[in-house]
Design an enzyme around this catalytic site. Structure first.
Site, PDB file in Angstrom:
ATOM      1  CE1 TYR A 168      -3.942   2.169   0.863  1.00 15.60           C
ATOM      2  CE2 TYR A 168      -2.589   3.019   2.652  1.00 15.60           C
ATOM      3  CZ  TYR A 168      -3.722   3.096   1.866  1.00 15.60           C
ATOM      4  OH  TYR A 168      -4.630   4.104   2.088  1.00 15.60           O
ATOM      5  CE  LYS A 172      -3.688   5.193  -1.088  1.00 12.09           C
ATOM      6  NZ  LYS A 172      -4.716   5.626  -2.058  1.00 12.09           N
TER       7      LYS A 172
HETATM    8  P1  NAD Z   1     -13.642   3.045   1.724  1.00 11.00           P
HETATM    9  O1  NAD Z   1     -13.363   1.589   1.749  1.00 11.00           O
HETATM   10  O2  NAD Z   1     -14.671   3.579   2.659  1.00 11.00           O
HETATM   11  O3  NAD Z   1     -14.046   3.494   0.263  1.00 11.00           O
HETATM   12  C1  NAD Z   1     -13.312   3.094  -0.855  1.00 11.00           C
HETATM   13  C2  NAD Z   1     -14.278   2.779  -1.964  1.00 11.00           C
HETATM   14  O4  NAD Z   1     -13.510   2.410  -3.122  1.00 11.00           O
HETATM   15  C3  NAD Z   1     -15.203   1.591  -1.669  1.00 11.00           C
HETATM   16  O5  NAD Z   1     -16.549   1.974  -1.791  1.00 11.00           O
HETATM   17  C4  NAD Z   1     -14.818   0.528  -2.695  1.00 11.00           C
HETATM   18  O6  NAD Z   1     -15.918  -0.227  -3.158  1.00 11.00           O
HETATM   19  C5  NAD Z   1     -14.230   1.378  -3.799  1.00 11.00           C
HETATM   20  N1  NAD Z   1     -13.307   0.619  -4.633  1.00 11.00           N
HETATM   21  C6  NAD Z   1     -12.355  -0.246  -4.219  1.00 11.00           C
HETATM   22  N2  NAD Z   1     -11.727  -0.772  -5.269  1.00 11.00           N
HETATM   23  C7  NAD Z   1     -12.283  -0.229  -6.382  1.00 11.00           C
HETATM   24  C8  NAD Z   1     -12.052  -0.371  -7.755  1.00 11.00           C
HETATM   25  N3  NAD Z   1     -11.117  -1.215  -8.217  1.00 11.00           N
HETATM   26  N4  NAD Z   1     -12.802   0.348  -8.613  1.00 11.00           N
HETATM   27  C9  NAD Z   1     -13.761   1.197  -8.155  1.00 11.00           C
HETATM   28  N5  NAD Z   1     -14.024   1.358  -6.852  1.00 11.00           N
HETATM   29  C10 NAD Z   1     -13.304   0.660  -5.973  1.00 11.00           C
HETATM   30  O7  NAD Z   1     -12.244   3.784   1.952  1.00 11.00           O
HETATM   31  P2  NAD Z   1     -11.856   5.288   2.306  1.00 11.00           P
HETATM   32  O8  NAD Z   1     -11.251   5.297   3.652  1.00 11.00           O
HETATM   33  O9  NAD Z   1     -12.972   6.209   1.995  1.00 11.00           O
HETATM   34  O10 NAD Z   1     -10.631   5.501   1.299  1.00 11.00           O
HETATM   35  C11 NAD Z   1     -10.682   6.348   0.164  1.00 11.00           C
HETATM   36  C12 NAD Z   1      -9.260   6.592  -0.300  1.00 11.00           C
HETATM   37  O11 NAD Z   1      -8.522   7.283   0.713  1.00 11.00           O
HETATM   38  C13 NAD Z   1      -8.466   5.325  -0.615  1.00 11.00           C
HETATM   39  O12 NAD Z   1      -7.651   5.548  -1.732  1.00 11.00           O
HETATM   40  C14 NAD Z   1      -7.619   5.138   0.624  1.00 11.00           C
HETATM   41  O13 NAD Z   1      -6.453   4.393   0.365  1.00 11.00           O
HETATM   42  C15 NAD Z   1      -7.324   6.580   0.974  1.00 11.00           C
HETATM   43  N6  NAD Z   1      -6.950   6.790   2.372  1.00 11.00           N
HETATM   44  C16 NAD Z   1      -7.867   6.722   3.352  1.00 11.00           C
HETATM   45  C17 NAD Z   1      -7.476   6.957   4.662  1.00 11.00           C
HETATM   46  C18 NAD Z   1      -8.461   6.958   5.783  1.00 11.00           C
HETATM   47  O14 NAD Z   1      -8.066   7.349   6.901  1.00 11.00           O
HETATM   48  N7  NAD Z   1      -9.712   6.563   5.563  1.00 11.00           N
HETATM   49  C19 NAD Z   1      -6.147   7.207   4.965  1.00 11.00           C
HETATM   50  C20 NAD Z   1      -5.224   7.280   3.931  1.00 11.00           C
HETATM   51  C21 NAD Z   1      -5.640   7.081   2.632  1.00 11.00           C
END
Ligand code: NAD
Length: 308
Positions: A168, A172
């Site tokens: 990951y 990233k």
């Molecule tokens: P989440 O799991 O709530 O939402 C992610 C969404 O992406 C899901 O609905 C999933 O179905 C969709 N998804 C996954 N693979 C997919 C694909 N191949 N094609 C289309 N859709 C797809 O996660 P989140 O926490 O809202 O994360 C959103 C982004 O933020 C991600 O890239 C994650 O890595 C990044 N991020 C989140 C956090 C955090 O604290 N939540 C921290 C760092 C980075």
């Protein structure tokens, strides 16, 4: 009263918008006038169905919430690895694409020692390949209209490393290099591209955060910064931002003043003697471009020979 940032007559594509952060971005942009493509394959948090056999209802629910509130949105259920189909949905439904938020993501946390190649590949595929495919498909439209705003979603794990997340973190960080290059390639077309490393309660954080953090640090707290970065008036590009717990900040590279050696004097011993200069941050600079070999070569060539 300060005027409100709006996105009227603009089309926004938000990937992974069925849950978490993406859902809030989509709803916010629609509430301020954007027409939104809500992309989500409705996958599991670890991508066990990342090939596209997920639950399309998550995107439909968000579209319904937007339209019930008087906004305009359509759903797209393609995996981001088929980014061209997501952009096609935007073009067919709304005729253009102005904003792209590469947000879809999954986790496959496992230490390197136990990591299978498929744990690495799927993370690269969704985050890196997916962002590239979607941005590449949007690019000609943005170039032609000389306008675009792109967010690539990174993570503090990518910027700083995190135990059990080599796959990951690598993906990233790849998005940082990707973004910095897109920012340069898009500059003359008014396509601004920025990286966001968010922190928010979601499926991805629920196993590691305490319940008080999950209750309070909602994705809505990240939305305001994204709202600014994708707005017409914002010219910021090629930058890395963090948004966590109501704190918004910018990250940049720092290069030490370093030590310049004459090529004829080079040896590990010389480096060791001057190591404190190499790691000293006094007089550091903040590089934003890759080209420095020529300038350094000219400096080195102008140095007197050690024997002179
Ligand atoms: P989440 O799991 O709530 O939402 C992610 C969404 O992406 C899901 O609905 C999933 O179905 C969709 N998804 C996954 N693979 C997919 C694909 N191949 N094609 C289309 N859709 C797809 O996660 P989140 O926490 O809202 O994360 C959103 C982004 O933020 C991600 O890239 C994650 O890595 C990044 N991020 C989140 C956090 C955090 O604290 N939540 C921290 C760092 C980075």
């Amino acid at each position: 009263m300060a005027s409100q940032i709006r996105y009227d007559n603009q089309v926004a594509v938000v990937t992974g918008a069925g849950n978490g952060l993406g859902k809030q971005y989509a709803k916010f942009l629609a509430s301020r006038g954007a027409k939104v493509v809500v992309n989500d394959l409705g996958g599991t948090f670890n991508g066990s169905d990342a090939g596209g056999r997920g639950d399309s209802r998550v995107a439909d629910v968000v579209v319904k919430e937007i339209t019930n509130a008087g906004g305009v949105a359509v759903a797209n259920y393609d995996p981001v690895q088929n980014g061209e189909k997501i952009i096609k949905t935007a073009i067919e439904a709304f005729g253009r694409v102005d904003i792209l938020i590469n947000n879809a993501g999954i986790l496959r946390d496992i230490s390197l020692r136990n990591m299978k190649t498929e744990d690495w590949d799927i993370i690269m595929d969704v985050h890196v390949h997916g962002a590239m495919k979607t941005a590449r498909a949007a690019w000609p439209y943005m170039r032609k209209q000389r306008y675009g705003r792109i967010i690539n979603t990174s993570s503090s794990s990518g910027l700083f490393g995190n135990f059990g997340q080599a796959n990951y973190a690598a993906a990233k960080m790849a998005l940082v290099g990707f973004n910095e290059t897109l920012a340069k390639e898009g500059a003359k077309y008014n396509i601004c591209c920025n990286v966001l490393a968010p922190s928010a309660a979601s499926r991805l954080t629920q196993t590691v955060w305490t319940s008080d953090m999950m209750d309070v640090m909602k994705p809505d707290w990240v939305v305001p910064l994204v709202g600014v970065l994708v707005s017409q008036g914002c010219k910021e590009s090629g930058s890395i931002f963090e948004a966590a717990a109501g704190h918004y900040s910018k990250i940049r590279w720092e290069r030490s003043k370093g030590f310049l050696a004459h090529p004829e004097a080079l040896s590990p011993d010389l480096i060791l003697q001057n190591y404190s200069k190499i790691v000293d941050w006094t007089g550091a600079e903040y590089p934003t471009g890759a080209a420095r070999a020529k300038a350094l070569f000219e400096k080195t060539s102008a140095m007197p020979k050690p024997s002179d």
